[in-house]
Design a protein around this motif. Structure first.
Motif, PDB file in Angstrom:
ATOM      1  N   PHE A 162      28.871 -38.283 -26.256  1.00  0.00           N
ATOM      2  CA  PHE A 162      28.412 -36.988 -26.759  1.00  0.00           C
ATOM      3  C   PHE A 162      28.143 -36.007 -25.610  1.00  0.00           C
ATOM      4  N   VAL A 197      30.263 -32.483 -25.367  1.00  0.00           N
ATOM      5  CA  VAL A 197      29.631 -31.165 -25.421  1.00  0.00           C
ATOM      6  C   VAL A 197      29.760 -30.446 -24.087  1.00  0.00           C
ATOM      7  N   ALA A 215      31.352 -32.552 -33.257  1.00  0.00           N
ATOM      8  CA  ALA A 215      30.380 -31.898 -32.375  1.00  0.00           C
ATOM      9  C   ALA A 215      31.070 -30.905 -31.444  1.00  0.00           C
ATOM     10  N   CYS A 258      20.910 -30.884 -28.388  1.00  0.00           N
ATOM     11  CA  CYS A 258      21.005 -29.687 -29.236  1.00  0.00           C
ATOM     12  C   CYS A 258      21.849 -28.657 -28.495  1.00  0.00           C
ATOM     13  N   GLU A 271      21.840 -26.772 -33.355  1.00  0.00           N
ATOM     14  CA  GLU A 271      22.093 -27.981 -34.138  1.00  0.00           C
ATOM     15  C   GLU A 271      22.110 -29.221 -33.237  1.00  0.00           C
ATOM     16  N   LYS A 318      31.873 -27.719 -33.477  1.00  0.00           N
ATOM     17  CA  LYS A 318      30.684 -26.900 -33.744  1.00  0.00           C
ATOM     18  C   LYS A 318      30.198 -26.198 -32.466  1.00  0.00           C
ATOM     19  N   GLU A 319      30.300 -26.896 -31.344  1.00  0.00           N
ATOM     20  CA  GLU A 319      29.842 -26.294 -30.099  1.00  0.00           C
ATOM     21  C   GLU A 319      30.748 -25.147 -29.672  1.00  0.00           C
ATOM     22  N   TYR A 359      23.328 -32.757 -32.222  1.00  0.00           N
ATOM     23  CA  TYR A 359      24.518 -33.572 -32.374  1.00  0.00           C
ATOM     24  C   TYR A 359      24.211 -35.062 -32.266  1.00  0.00           C
ATOM     25  N   TYR A 360      23.204 -35.417 -31.474  1.00  0.00           N
ATOM     26  CA  TYR A 360      22.857 -36.822 -31.331  1.00  0.00           C
ATOM     27  C   TYR A 360      21.436 -36.889 -30.777  1.00  0.00           C
TER      28      TYR A 360
END
Length: 394
Positions: free
Chosen positions: A106, A110, A132, A39, A14, A135-136, A16-17
Motif C-alpha cells: 500500500f 500510494v 487505492a 490516509c 480516505e 482513488k489517490e 486505504y489501509y
C-alpha cells in the motif's frame, strides 16, 4: 510526543489501509507501537485505535523505496521493513509477515501511484491496491491547480512577500492561527503543488471556523485567488490587502515579531547530580569611562594646564630622586660599630676639660667623692663575702 490538535480522523483523506505498527527512527533506541492509518499519501499515527487526534504523521510524497530488513541478528527480522524518504529513513515492525507485505504494497502503491509487481500478494490484495491507486490519482487531481503555469515556485523568496507568510502546511497553519488568535486571523502559506500558494483564515462563530483559498500564478506575471470570480493582483501582498479591504474589522494579517534574548546563556552541568540547567552568563565589569577633553577650553588654558602639570611632575621627580640618592648613600657607607659601655662616674683618661667647664667639673668631682664615700661600706662587705666563698671552694 505531543498530541496534535488538527483535523479529526473523520476529516482526514480516505483511509486505504490501517493497523498497528511499531515505528522507530534511526535516532531512537526503542520503538513505539502505534495505530497507523494510510490516509491519502500520508501515514498518520495514533496512540490508540479509538483516538481521533493523531500524534505524528509521515508524508510519502518524497518516497524513494520500501525494503525489507533481512538482518538475521534481529529476532523480528521477518516483520521489519524500512521506508526510505528524501528527508531520512524510518524503520517499522509489522504484526506479522503478511501484514508487512500489505504495508509495503500500500505504501508503494500510494507513493508511486502504481501497484508493485515484486511483492508476494493475493489477487484480492492486488485489486485493493489498484483501487487505492485510482482513488489517490483522483484525489490529487482535485487538489492540484487546473491550469499549471511555469511561474516562480513558492519556495523562492520574493521581495514583495507578505509579512504574514509562514512556511507551514495546512494543519500547522490552523494550529498557528488558533494559538496566536490575539495577533491575527489571516496568513499566507505554500500550497500543495509546486506552483501555488494558499491563504488560510480563521473566524469565530459558535466555534473556530477555518477557510482555505488557493492562490495561483497568472499568465500576466501576477497572481489570482481561485474563486468563482477570481481576484487578481500583481503581487501576493495585493491579494492579502484584498481580504483586509473587504472588512477591516473581520480580517487581520498574522504578524509575529521574532524574540531576541538580552542575556547570553549557557548549559551548566551539576558535578554532583549531573543535572543540566540553563544559566545566564555573568556580566563582565563595565569598562572605565574615557575622559574626554572639553572642547570649549581655549589654547591658552590648555597650555597653562600643560605647564602646571609639567612643573608638578618635575617636582615629584626631583623629590623622588633625592630620596633615592639618600637611600643609596646611606646603604653604601655604613657607620662603624661601637661597643656600648656603661656610664662611668669617673672621667676617662686623656680627656681634657676646657676652662669654660672648670666650675661644672669641680661640682662633678665633689659629687663623685661623696658617692665613693657612701659606697665604700658596701664594697668592703662584698669583698669580705667574696673572700669567704673562695676559702670554702679551696
Amino acid at each position: 510526543m505531543a498530541m496534535r490538535k488538527g483535523r479529526k480522523k473523520s476529516q482526514l483523506p480516505e483511509c486505504y489501509y490501517e493497523g498497528y505498527l511499531e515505528k522507530m527512527s534511526f535516532r531512537d533506541q526503542t520503538s513505539q507501537k502505534l495505530w497507523t492509518c494510510l490516509c491519502g499519501n500520508t501515514l498518520f499515527f495514533f496512540s490508540d485505535k479509538r483516538d481521533s487526534d493523531y500524534l505524528d504523521k509521515v508524508d510519502l510524497t518524497a518516497l524513494i523505496s520500501v525494503e525489507d530488513d533481512d538482518n538475521p541478528d534481529n529476532e523480528t527480522y521477518s516483520t521489519r521493513f524500512t521506508v526510505q524518504l528524501r528527508s531520512g529513513s524510518l524503520k517499522f515492525i509489522a504484526s506479522s509477515t503478511e501484514a508487512r507485505e500489505l504495508w509495503k504494497g500500500f505504501i508503494l502503491s500510494v507513493g508511486q501511484l502504481s501497484v508493485p509487481s515484486s511483492l508476494n500478494l493475493l489477487p484480492g490484495q492486488i485489486h485493493m491496491m489498484g483501487d487505492a491507486v485510482h482513488k489517490e490519482q483522483e484525489r490529487q487531481a482535485d487538489i492540484s491547480p487546473s491550469a499549471a503555469t511555469d511561474c516562480t515556485p513558492p519556495n523562492t523568496i520574493q521581495s514583495d512577500m507578505p509579512s504574514c507568510f509562514f512556511e507551514v502546511p495546512r494543519l500547522e497553519a490552523e494550529l498557528l492561527l488558533e494559538r496566536e488568535a490575539s495577533k491575527g486571523n489571516l496568513l499566507m502559506r505554500p500550497g500543495r503543488s509546486l506552483n501555488s500558494y494558499a491563504i488560510t483564515i480563521r473566524m469565530e462563530s459558535t466555534g473556530a471556523i477555518f477557510k482555505h483559498y488557493r492562490v495561483l500564478c497568472d499568465e500576466n506575471e501576477g497572481f489570482y485567488i481561485a474563486l468563482a470570480e477570481p481576484v487578481f493582483g500583481k503581487t501576493l501582498q495585493d491579494l492579502v490587502d484584498h481580504f483586509v479591504k473587504i472588512n477591516k474589522d473581520s480580517f487581520k494579517p498574522l504578524v509575529i515579531e521574532a524574540h531576541y534574548d538580552d542575556k547570553i546563556c549557557f548549559i551548566s552541568s551539576d558535578k554532583e547530580s549531573g543535572e543540566r540547567t540553563l544559566q545566564p552568563l555573568l556580566a563582565s565589569p563595565a569598562a572605565a569611562p574615557h575622559k574626554h577633553v572639553d572642547e570649549k577650553l581655549t589654547t591658552t588654558e590648555a597650555e597653562a594646564g600643560g605647564e602646571q602639570k609639567s612643573s608638578l611632575a618635575d617636582m615629584e621627580y626631583d623629590e623622588k630622586e633625592s630620596r633615592d640618592s639618600s637611600a643609596v648613600a646611606s646603604s653604601s657607607v655604613a657607620p662603624p660599630r661601637r661597643i656600648l659601655m656603661p656610664p662611668s662616674p669617673f672621667p676617662r683618661k686623656g680627656s681634657v676639660a676646657s676652662p669654660a667647664n672648670n666650675q661644672g667639673d669641680s661640682r662633678k668631682l665633689r659629687n663623685t667623692e661623696e658617692q665613693r664615700r657612701l659606697l665604700m661600706p658596701a664594697i668592703s662587705e662584698l669583698k669580705l663575702k667574696l673572700g669567704q666563698k673562695l676559702k670554702l671552694q679551696d
